[in-house]
Design a protein around this motif. Structure first.
Motif, PDB file in Angstrom:
ATOM      1  N   SER A 119      27.756  50.155 -18.146  1.00 40.81           N
ATOM      2  CA  SER A 119      28.998  50.914 -17.990  1.00 40.81           C
ATOM      3  C   SER A 119      29.121  51.549 -16.615  1.00 40.81           C
ATOM      4  N   LEU A 120      27.991  52.018 -16.064  1.00 39.87           N
ATOM      5  CA  LEU A 120      28.073  52.661 -14.760  1.00 39.87           C
ATOM      6  C   LEU A 120      28.326  51.646 -13.650  1.00 39.87           C
ATOM      7  N   LEU A 121      27.825  50.427 -13.811  1.00 41.36           N
ATOM      8  CA  LEU A 121      28.135  49.397 -12.830  1.00 41.36           C
ATOM      9  C   LEU A 121      29.620  49.065 -12.855  1.00 41.36           C
ATOM     10  N   MET A 122      30.179  49.007 -14.053  1.00 36.85           N
ATOM     11  CA  MET A 122      31.615  48.737 -14.164  1.00 36.85           C
ATOM     12  C   MET A 122      32.428  49.882 -13.585  1.00 36.85           C
ATOM     13  N   ALA A 123      32.036  51.105 -13.914  1.00 33.29           N
ATOM     14  CA  ALA A 123      32.777  52.263 -13.419  1.00 33.29           C
ATOM     15  C   ALA A 123      32.677  52.384 -11.908  1.00 33.29           C
ATOM     16  N   GLU A 124      31.510  52.001 -11.358  1.00 30.01           N
ATOM     17  CA  GLU A 124      31.342  52.060  -9.905  1.00 30.01           C
ATOM     18  C   GLU A 124      32.244  51.053  -9.201  1.00 30.01           C
ATOM     19  N   SER A 125      32.410  49.876  -9.803  1.00 32.98           N
ATOM     20  CA  SER A 125      33.183  48.812  -9.157  1.00 32.98           C
ATOM     21  C   SER A 125      34.674  48.976  -9.363  1.00 32.98           C
ATOM     22  N   SER A 126      35.070  49.444 -10.554  1.00 28.67           N
ATOM     23  CA  SER A 126      36.481  49.401 -10.932  1.00 28.67           C
ATOM     24  C   SER A 126      36.960  50.760 -11.400  1.00 28.67           C
ATOM     25  N   SER A 127      38.001  51.272 -10.786  1.00 31.01           N
ATOM     26  CA  SER A 127      38.602  52.529 -11.237  1.00 31.01           C
ATOM     27  C   SER A 127      39.236  52.363 -12.606  1.00 31.01           C
ATOM     28  N   PHE A 128      39.692  51.160 -12.908  1.00 30.25           N
ATOM     29  CA  PHE A 128      40.260  50.884 -14.221  1.00 30.25           C
ATOM     30  C   PHE A 128      39.204  51.094 -15.301  1.00 30.25           C
ATOM     31  N   PHE A 129      38.017  50.489 -15.138  1.00 32.77           N
ATOM     32  CA  PHE A 129      36.951  50.646 -16.120  1.00 32.77           C
ATOM     33  C   PHE A 129      36.403  52.062 -16.104  1.00 32.77           C
ATOM     34  N   ASP A 130      36.400  52.706 -14.965  1.00 36.04           N
ATOM     35  CA  ASP A 130      35.924  54.076 -14.877  1.00 36.04           C
ATOM     36  C   ASP A 130      36.724  54.975 -15.814  1.00 36.04           C
ATOM     37  N   ALA A 131      38.054  54.850 -15.759  1.00 37.98           N
ATOM     38  CA  ALA A 131      38.897  55.653 -16.640  1.00 37.98           C
ATOM     39  C   ALA A 131      38.787  55.207 -18.090  1.00 37.98           C
ATOM     40  N   LEU A 132      38.680  53.901 -18.303  1.00 38.11           N
ATOM     41  CA  LEU A 132      38.635  53.372 -19.659  1.00 38.11           C
ATOM     42  C   LEU A 132      37.367  53.801 -20.385  1.00 38.11           C
ATOM     43  N   ILE A 133      36.241  53.764 -19.684  1.00 38.08           N
ATOM     44  CA  ILE A 133      34.969  54.126 -20.305  1.00 38.08           C
ATOM     45  C   ILE A 133      34.920  55.608 -20.631  1.00 38.08           C
ATOM     46  N   LYS A 134      35.467  56.421 -19.751  1.00 36.65           N
ATOM     47  CA  LYS A 134      35.426  57.863 -19.964  1.00 36.65           C
ATOM     48  C   LYS A 134      36.166  58.275 -21.235  1.00 36.65           C
ATOM     49  N   TYR A 135      37.253  57.560 -21.528  1.00 35.58           N
ATOM     50  CA  TYR A 135      38.099  57.981 -22.638  1.00 35.58           C
ATOM     51  C   TYR A 135      38.022  57.036 -23.832  1.00 35.58           C
ATOM     52  N   SER A 136      37.058  56.137 -23.838  1.00 34.68           N
ATOM     53  CA  SER A 136      36.907  55.213 -24.956  1.00 34.68           C
ATOM     54  C   SER A 136      35.607  55.512 -25.697  1.00 34.68           C
ATOM     55  N   ARG A 137      35.663  55.539 -27.026  1.00 32.01           N
ATOM     56  CA  ARG A 137      34.474  55.775 -27.838  1.00 32.01           C
ATOM     57  C   ARG A 137      33.824  54.458 -28.257  1.00 32.01           C
ATOM     58  N   ASN A 138      34.485  53.390 -28.028  1.00 33.99           N
ATOM     59  CA  ASN A 138      33.993  52.086 -28.465  1.00 33.99           C
ATOM     60  C   ASN A 138      33.280  51.395 -27.310  1.00 33.99           C
ATOM     61  N   SER A 139      32.081  50.903 -27.557  1.00 36.75           N
ATOM     62  CA  SER A 139      31.349  50.224 -26.493  1.00 36.75           C
ATOM     63  C   SER A 139      31.783  48.780 -26.315  1.00 36.75           C
ATOM     64  N   ASN A 140      32.643  48.292 -27.176  1.00 38.86           N
ATOM     65  CA  ASN A 140      33.173  46.929 -27.041  1.00 38.86           C
ATOM     66  C   ASN A 140      34.618  47.010 -26.554  1.00 38.86           C
ATOM     67  N   LEU A 141      34.817  46.741 -25.262  1.00 42.38           N
ATOM     68  CA  LEU A 141      36.145  46.872 -24.660  1.00 42.38           C
ATOM     69  C   LEU A 141      36.938  45.588 -24.861  1.00 42.38           C
ATOM     70  N   GLN A 142      38.147  45.745 -25.307  1.00 37.80           N
ATOM     71  CA  GLN A 142      39.035  44.605 -25.487  1.00 37.80           C
ATOM     72  C   GLN A 142      40.080  44.614 -24.359  1.00 37.80           C
ATOM     73  N   LEU A 143      40.087  43.572 -23.564  1.00 33.89           N
ATOM     74  CA  LEU A 143      41.033  43.483 -22.459  1.00 33.89           C
ATOM     75  C   LEU A 143      42.286  42.734 -22.899  1.00 33.89           C
ATOM     76  N   PRO A 144      43.429  43.010 -22.262  1.00 39.11           N
ATOM     77  CA  PRO A 144      44.712  42.378 -22.669  1.00 39.11           C
ATOM     78  C   PRO A 144      44.835  40.953 -22.156  1.00 39.11           C
ATOM     79  N   TYR A 145      44.003  40.053 -22.718  1.00 36.48           N
ATOM     80  CA  TYR A 145      44.029  38.668 -22.249  1.00 36.48           C
ATOM     81  C   TYR A 145      45.356  37.989 -22.532  1.00 36.48           C
TER      82      TYR A 145
END
Length: 727
Positions: free
Chosen positions: A124-150
């Motif tokens: 999660s920290l690698l994702m948050a470091e690379s992407s501001s999108f994931f940084d915000a998503l991880i902070k406010y998501s309780r689920n460790s399995n992220l579903q992207l809008p494919y």
């Protein structure tokens, strides 16, 4: 950073009036979490809870390098941190991996086999470091399995494997190619993955420069999907290379509104409106029955007021023009155009001035100083607009408060180079003494002239050339007359835009002032010149790799006050003085086996002229002539090597001058800063120019450009009746 270096303190991070010390052992462990010895070293050191907490604060504050930060976060996620204060918060940040559904594809083989077609665990920290999108998503998501809008964002489904691989291994692990660059850019832009976005954007810009078909494709794609950054990048490249872009197979496939918007754009980089005519007719001819309704609108994009008699004749004889009787009647009745025919332009253009306003140039020429018959050395700058065929005069007393390019000092017989958008006037003579100073002007910041580092020697009659960021000052005259060569020099010195001093390099084999110099294929060539007793026909080349000068073939003429120009893969020696008279002959050098060969003639014999490469030709400006009478010239001609050495007469300089220095500047937006209202001035039948008073300008004689001699044969003349009609 040297992680093995000794010393107590490597980094000090001040936080809440306290500081922590990152020891070499801690940083080594953070950088290489797989090293058991390093981890054991940290355990043996029994790091205090507060110190480790401060380490995380240092990570969050961004004060560590990306490699150290990445390594420490990996270490933290695989180490028992239960004894650290705030362990629950730390576990939330770095104690688990986020699972993102992965897809098979070209990027899948770069990931662990277990992730293909299933889920990809990414820290999660690698994702948050690379992407501001994931940084915000991880902070406010309780689920460790992220579903992207494919479903809504297909580019994520196509490129997620490579995106995740880049987050794991860094941006260098991702391969940007022509077939995936747009999808990667969209994914990086959507995920706010800034490093990857910049990387893909740079790749796309480089590819569009080489591949205009790709530029057209990206422009059309970005019109459908809102991608303004890609749209502007592709569009700029299309208008910059317009004559080649309209030859691509994708051109006739564009929609009408895109074609019309492009052909109407003032920034189209074409020397003739016939290119615009050709673009319109090629688009119409693909599906004439369906596209004929757009014919009048597209042909009205051709700016008739900029066409000369030859070009207008080509237009009138074109077979497709017979399908537009109103436009054909307009051309045949020109310049006495009936009011009803002018409605054709009125309803297809914003105003009639559109038909005569010159396109915006992508290149322009700046000419500095010069020796004048009445004034001696002149403090002024002149800028040539190739679209309007006019000169803009900038001088210390010019009414241009928004631009101080005219505040240049008096200077003649100097060198002129543009490196990294900074203009350098090197050496010269101010009317009283020889100069070793270098005056610099940043064309983009427009912060005024400033002094660069001074040369070792004073030099006028100097010749200069540049290779990359390195600038060379070659030969010249020191102003001293007591030495054996009367002050003339064989010495050479160089500097770089990153240096603050000039350094000597190997001297030429011959003493030369009044020579010409040019850079070609990474080497410096010097030809002609004067040693105080004789004019030279010799030429030599300098190789920076060996710091050695070597003679090449002799020219066919002795030439002092010569200009040497590199264009394409050829050198051109233009003008000069052979000791008896000035020269009009131009000779070219391409290969040692061929030597110097005749390439053409100028319209007048001249020496001490200035030259600049502009749009596939060589501008030859001013100089001293002895044909038909002796004197300083204001004439300007353009030498075209590809047209059997033919020359074209251009607008005269604002004042007659010799011993000037010149350079070419590039970039449409940059050039607009220095052309002023010359963008709207041209000799044409459609445009009624406002008076200087109406435009709010001082009608200083030096700022009013007269029409070049012979211009009545090139452009149509508007009658007073037509002027009233158009006003």
């Amino acid at each position: 950073m040297d992680y093995s270096s000794s010393g107590k303190m490597l980094v000090s991070v001040k936080k809440q009036r306290r500081s922590i010390v990152l020891t070499p052992a801690l940083i080594a462990s953070a950088n290489n979490p797989m090293c058991d010895a390093a981890q054991n070293s940290i355990v043996r050191n029994n790091l205090r809870r507060q110190t480790l907490s401060r380490m995380f604060e240092a990570v969050d504050s961004g004060l560590l390098t990306s490699d150290v930060k990445r390594g420490f976060l990996e270490f933290a996620s695989t180490t028992d941190l239960s004894y650290v204060t705030g362990a629950r918060q730390l576990k939330t940040l770095c104690g688990h991996a986020v699972q993102v559904p992965a897809f098979s594809g070209e990027g899948a083989q770069q990931l662990p086999p277990s992730t293909v077609g299933s889920v990809c665990p990414v820290h999660s920290l690698l994702m948050a470091e690379s992407s501001s999108f994931f940084d915000a998503l991880i902070k406010y998501s309780r689920n460790s399995n992220l579903q992207l809008p494919y479903g809504e964002c297909g580019f994520l489904k196509q490129e997620i494997n490579e995106i995740l691989n880049a987050m794991i291994n860094g941006e260098d692990a991702i391969a940007v190619r022509e077939d995936n660059c747009v999808d990667l850019y969209q994914a990086a832009d959507y995920l706010l993955y800034q490093d990857l976005r910049v990387k893909t954007l740079d790749y796309i810009k480089e590819q569009c420069t080489r591949n205009l078909s790709l530029a057209l494709d990206i422009w059309a794609f970005s019109e459908v999907y809102y991608l303004p950054e890609l749209n502007g990048l592709a569009f700029d490249q299309i208008i910059r290379s317009f004559p080649r872009a309209i030859q691509e197979s994708l051109w006739p496939q564009l929609e009408f509104d895109m074609v019309h918007r492009l052909l109407s754009h003032p920034g189209i980089n074409c020397s003739s409106e016939l290119a615009v005519l050709d673009a319109a007719l090629r688009w119409l001819d693909v599906d004439w029955p369906k596209r004929s309704a757009h014919g009048e609108s597209l042909l009205s994009c051709v700016r008739l007021g900029l066409m000369n008699t030859r070009e207008l004749g080509v237009l009138m004889q074109h077979e497709m023009l017979s399908r537009f009787p109103s436009l054909l009647a307009l051309l045949k009745s020109f310049p006495n155009v009936p009011p009803n025919l002018l409605d054709v332009y009125r309803r297809n253009s914003d105003n009639l001035a559109f038909a005569s306003t010159p396109r915006e140039p992508h290149e322009a020429v700046m000419l500095f100083g010069g020796w004048c018959q009445e004034f001696g050395p002149r403090a002024a700058c002149q800028v040539f607009n190739p679209r309007a065929n006019t000169w803009t005069m900038w001088s210390p007393n010019a009414s241009r408060p928004s631009n101080d390019i005219g505040q240049v000092e008096r200077r003649v017989y100097s060198g002129c180079l543009v490196v990294n958008d900074v203009l350098h006037l090197i050496g010269g003579f101010d009317g009283e003494r020889a100069l070793n100073t270098v005056s610099c002007y940043n064309l983009k910041t427009q912060a005024g002239w400033y002094e660069g580092s001074c040369m070792i020697y004073k030099r006028y009659y100097v010749c200069c050339a540049s290779i990359g960021s390195q600038m060379f000052a070659i030969g010249g005259h020191s102003g001293e007359t007591q030495d054996r060569c009367g002050g003339r020099l064989d010495s050479v010195e160089k500097t770089s835009v990153d240096d603050n001093s000039w350094l000597p390099v190997s001297s030429m084999r011959t003493v030369r002032s009044d020579a010409g110099a040019a850079a070609l294929n990474g080497r410096i060539y010097v030809a002609g010149g004067f040693n105080g007793q004789q004019y030279h026909d010799t030429a030599e080349v300098y190789d920076p790799a060996t710091d050695q000068w070597s003679f090449i073939s002799r020219m066919n003429f002795c030439r002092g006050g010569v200009s040497l120009v590199a264009m394409g893969n050829t050198l051109y020696a233009i003008g000069g003085n052979d000791g008896q008279s000035r020269l009009a002959v131009v000779e070219a050098y391409q290969h040692e086996s061929e030597g110097w060969v005749f390439s053409g003639r100028l319209r007048r014999q001249k020496s001490n002229l200035s030259t600049a490469v502009l749009e596939g030709g060589i501008m030859v400006m001013g100089g001293w002539s002895d044909q038909p009478t002796v004197g300083i010239l204001s004439t300007v001609e353009k030498f075209n090597p590809t047209a059997d050495g033919a020359t074209e007469q251009l607008a005269d300089l604002s004042y007659a001058a010799s011993a000037t220095s010149a350079c070419t500047i590039a970039g449409r937006e940059l050039i607009k800063r220095y052309l002023g209202n010359q963008l709207l001035r041209a000799s044409n039948p459609w445009h009624v120019a406002a008076s200087p008073a109406a435009a709010g300008e001082a009608a200083a004689p030096e700022e009013i450009n007269s029409e070049p001699e012979g211009s009545t044969d090139t452009h149509f003349i508007q009658s007073s009746q037509d002027a009233d009609l158009l006003s």
